[in-house]
Write a protein that holds these residues in place. Structure first.
Motif, PDB file in Angstrom:
ATOM      1  N   UNK A   1       0.850  -1.185   0.000  1.00  0.00           N
ATOM      2  CA  UNK A   1       0.000   0.000   0.000  1.00  0.00           C
ATOM      3  C   UNK A   1       0.887   1.237   0.000  1.00  0.00           C
ATOM      4  N   UNK A   2       0.370   2.339  -0.534  1.00  0.00           N
ATOM      5  CA  UNK A   2       1.156   3.577  -0.552  1.00  0.00           C
ATOM      6  C   UNK A   2       1.436   4.019   0.876  1.00  0.00           C
ATOM      7  N   UNK A   3       2.621   4.561   1.133  1.00  0.00           N
ATOM      8  CA  UNK A   3       2.943   5.007   2.487  1.00  0.00           C
ATOM      9  C   UNK A   3       2.089   6.192   2.895  1.00  0.00           C
ATOM     10  N   UNK A   4       2.019   6.415   4.190  1.00  0.00           N
ATOM     11  CA  UNK A   4       1.289   7.582   4.672  1.00  0.00           C
ATOM     12  C   UNK A   4       1.931   8.844   4.120  1.00  0.00           C
ATOM     13  N   UNK A   5       1.174   9.950   4.081  1.00  0.00           N
ATOM     14  CA  UNK A   5       1.751  11.209   3.602  1.00  0.00           C
ATOM     15  C   UNK A   5       3.055  11.524   4.341  1.00  0.00           C
ATOM     16  N   UNK A   6       4.069  11.895   3.576  1.00  0.00           N
ATOM     17  CA  UNK A   6       5.378  12.155   4.183  1.00  0.00           C
ATOM     18  C   UNK A   6       5.398  13.501   4.892  1.00  0.00           C
ATOM     19  N   UNK A   7       6.241  13.599   5.881  1.00  0.00           N
ATOM     20  CA  UNK A   7       6.332  14.834   6.652  1.00  0.00           C
ATOM     21  C   UNK A   7       6.910  15.974   5.833  1.00  0.00           C
ATOM     22  N   UNK A   8       6.778  17.176   6.339  1.00  0.00           N
ATOM     23  CA  UNK A   8       7.289  18.343   5.629  1.00  0.00           C
ATOM     24  C   UNK A   8       6.181  19.058   4.885  1.00  0.00           C
ATOM     25  N   UNK A   9       6.293  20.377   4.815  1.00  0.00           N
ATOM     26  CA  UNK A   9       5.259  21.176   4.170  1.00  0.00           C
ATOM     27  C   UNK A   9       5.579  21.407   2.698  1.00  0.00           C
ATOM     28  N   UNK A  10       4.595  21.898   1.976  1.00  0.00           N
ATOM     29  CA  UNK A  10       4.787  22.244   0.576  1.00  0.00           C
ATOM     30  C   UNK A  10       5.845  23.329   0.441  1.00  0.00           C
TER      31      UNK A  10
ATOM     32  N   UNK B   1       7.719  -4.550   2.687  1.00  0.00           N
ATOM     33  CA  UNK B   1       7.186  -3.300   2.155  1.00  0.00           C
ATOM     34  C   UNK B   1       7.139  -2.217   3.204  1.00  0.00           C
ATOM     35  N   UNK B   2       6.195  -1.296   3.086  1.00  0.00           N
ATOM     36  CA  UNK B   2       6.089  -0.158   3.996  1.00  0.00           C
ATOM     37  C   UNK B   2       5.437  -0.592   5.299  1.00  0.00           C
ATOM     38  N   UNK B   3       6.234  -0.990   6.247  1.00  0.00           N
ATOM     39  CA  UNK B   3       5.710  -1.391   7.554  1.00  0.00           C
ATOM     40  C   UNK B   3       5.615  -0.180   8.463  1.00  0.00           C
ATOM     41  N   UNK B   4       4.607  -0.161   9.295  1.00  0.00           N
ATOM     42  CA  UNK B   4       4.376   0.988  10.165  1.00  0.00           C
ATOM     43  C   UNK B   4       5.213   0.910  11.437  1.00  0.00           C
TER      44      UNK B   4
ATOM     45  N   UNK C   1       5.356  12.716  12.954  1.00  0.00           N
ATOM     46  CA  UNK C   1       4.346  11.713  12.686  1.00  0.00           C
ATOM     47  C   UNK C   1       4.910  10.320  12.804  1.00  0.00           C
ATOM     48  N   UNK C   2       4.333   9.403  12.058  1.00  0.00           N
ATOM     49  CA  UNK C   2       4.753   8.011  12.120  1.00  0.00           C
ATOM     50  C   UNK C   2       5.987   7.741  11.290  1.00  0.00           C
ATOM     51  N   UNK C   3       6.324   6.465  11.103  1.00  0.00           N
ATOM     52  CA  UNK C   3       7.525   6.074  10.365  1.00  0.00           C
ATOM     53  C   UNK C   3       7.578   6.607   8.934  1.00  0.00           C
ATOM     54  N   UNK C   4       6.440   6.765   8.295  1.00  0.00           N
ATOM     55  CA  UNK C   4       6.462   7.301   6.935  1.00  0.00           C
ATOM     56  C   UNK C   4       6.851   8.774   6.935  1.00  0.00           C
ATOM     57  N   UNK C   5       6.300   9.539   7.865  1.00  0.00           N
ATOM     58  CA  UNK C   5       6.590  10.972   7.935  1.00  0.00           C
ATOM     59  C   UNK C   5       8.025  11.231   8.356  1.00  0.00           C
ATOM     60  N   UNK C   6       8.556  10.405   9.230  1.00  0.00           N
ATOM     61  CA  UNK C   6       9.932  10.593   9.695  1.00  0.00           C
ATOM     62  C   UNK C   6      10.940   9.841   8.824  1.00  0.00           C
TER      63      UNK C   6
END
Length: 336
Positions: free
Chosen positions: A31-40, A268-271, A321-326
């Motif tokens: 599955x696609x990872x959660x939205x990554x951290x950081x702003x536009x 894959x993308x594990x949380x 956030x979680x592992x995806x954001x960090x």
């Protein structure tokens, strides 16, 4: 009646229950990872800084190459001028001693027509040699003067590009600091990282402009040819765990086909934060992209709360956030 209905419905209910169990228990490996951290804003600032640095570095390198060639031309011109100085002094001295009338007198004093013709021929030959020597000397001096001026211009160009690079570095540092990061970090480097096959460049060494024109082998979307090369080179180097590149997002490089997320875990993308062999895999992959940054056209790499980009090195990256954001469960790669 109700009992009969329940008995008939039991197989269907059992199948539904089994499907629910599978849906809940199945890992979100692909599955696609959660939205990554950081702003536009942060991503835009980092992109601008990285592109500006790479462009200025390319111009700086090109200027240095031109300067080297100009120095060679200057040296050759100076050596030629020096070698002709003796001949030029000789011509000047003879012209001063003899002058126009002495030459005419030399011809008129010839005793016979044959002697006259012989002297005239010699004078003509001397004039041609003198003219050629003077022309070559003047040309050498002119070339030397032009090379000197051109070298001065190249020095100014280099100073200009160094200033641009310093400004772009400051831009990236300020953007990261505003997001709560930016401190110098240990980073991920390895002298043993294999070399990647370089992506094509323009004749002047710059990167060609590319858009999302080739099929993404990891999704149904598209990516740039340069990102495809980076993906293929990483796999050829042994980094074959699950990867996702194109995705529809509101900002960043993924929707432009210029970024990939490389899962650290085999599933894959594990949380969870990568550890043990998974973290080593991520460390090695991040180091691989950094070592081959100039070959692949890397804009930046993010892994385990750190970010690397040209001219900046590894810095702290405080995605929340979680592992995806960090970025502790995948390595993020953005390509120019």
């Amino acid at each position: 009646m109700a009992a009969t209905y329940l008995r008939r419905a039991q197989p269907a209910l059992a199948l539904l229950a089994a499907l629910l169990v599978l849906l809940v228990a199945a890992p979100a490996a692909h599955a696609a990872p959660d939205p990554e951290g950081g702003s536009k804003t942060l991503r835009e600032q980092l992109e601008s800084a990285a592109k500006g640095h790479v462009e200025a570095k390319q111009k700086l390198d090109a200027s240095k190459k031109r300067q080297v060639k100009l120095k060679v031309a200057l040296k050759q011109a100076q050596e030629k001028a020096v070698s002709l100085e003796g001949r030029v002094r000789e011509v000047a001295s003879r012209s001063y001693r003899q002058g126009r009338f002495s030459t005419v007198s030399l011809l008129l004093n010839a005793g016979t027509p044959d002697t006259f013709m012989e002297r005239a021929l010699r004078l003509e030959q001397m004039a041609q040699v003198d003219s050629r020597a003077l022309t070559e000397y003047q040309d050498a001096v002119t070339v030397a003067e032009k090379a000197t001026r051109a070298i001065d211009l190249e020095i100014k160009e280099q100073q200009k590009q160094v200033t641009v690079m310093a400004r772009k570095k400051k831009q990236a540092e300020s953007a990261l600091a505003a997001a709560g990061g930016g401190a110098v970090a240990g980073g991920f480097v390895s002298a043993n990282s294999p070399l990647a096959k370089p992506a094509p460049r323009n004749s002047d060494g710059s990167w060609p402009r590319e858009s999302c024109t080739v099929n993404d082998p990891t999704t149904s979307g598209c990516i740039t040819p340069r990102l495809l090369n980076a993906y293929q080179q990483a796999r050829a180097a042994g980094f074959k765990r699950y990867t996702s590149c194109f995705s529809e997002r509101s900002s960043g490089e993924h929707p432009k086909g210029r970024a990939c997320d490389f899962a650290a875990a085999t599933g894959g993308f594990e949380n969870v934060n990568a550890s043990g062999g998974d973290r080593t895999y991520g460390n090695n992959l991040a180091a691989y992209f950094v070592k081959n940054a100039s070959r692949l056209g890397v804009m930046y790499v993010i892994w385990y709360r750190q970010i690397w980009q040209p001219g900046l090195g590894w810095r702290a990256y405080s995605g929340s956030g979680g592992p995806s954001a960090t970025h502790t469960n995948h390595v993020h790669l953005s390509i120019l």
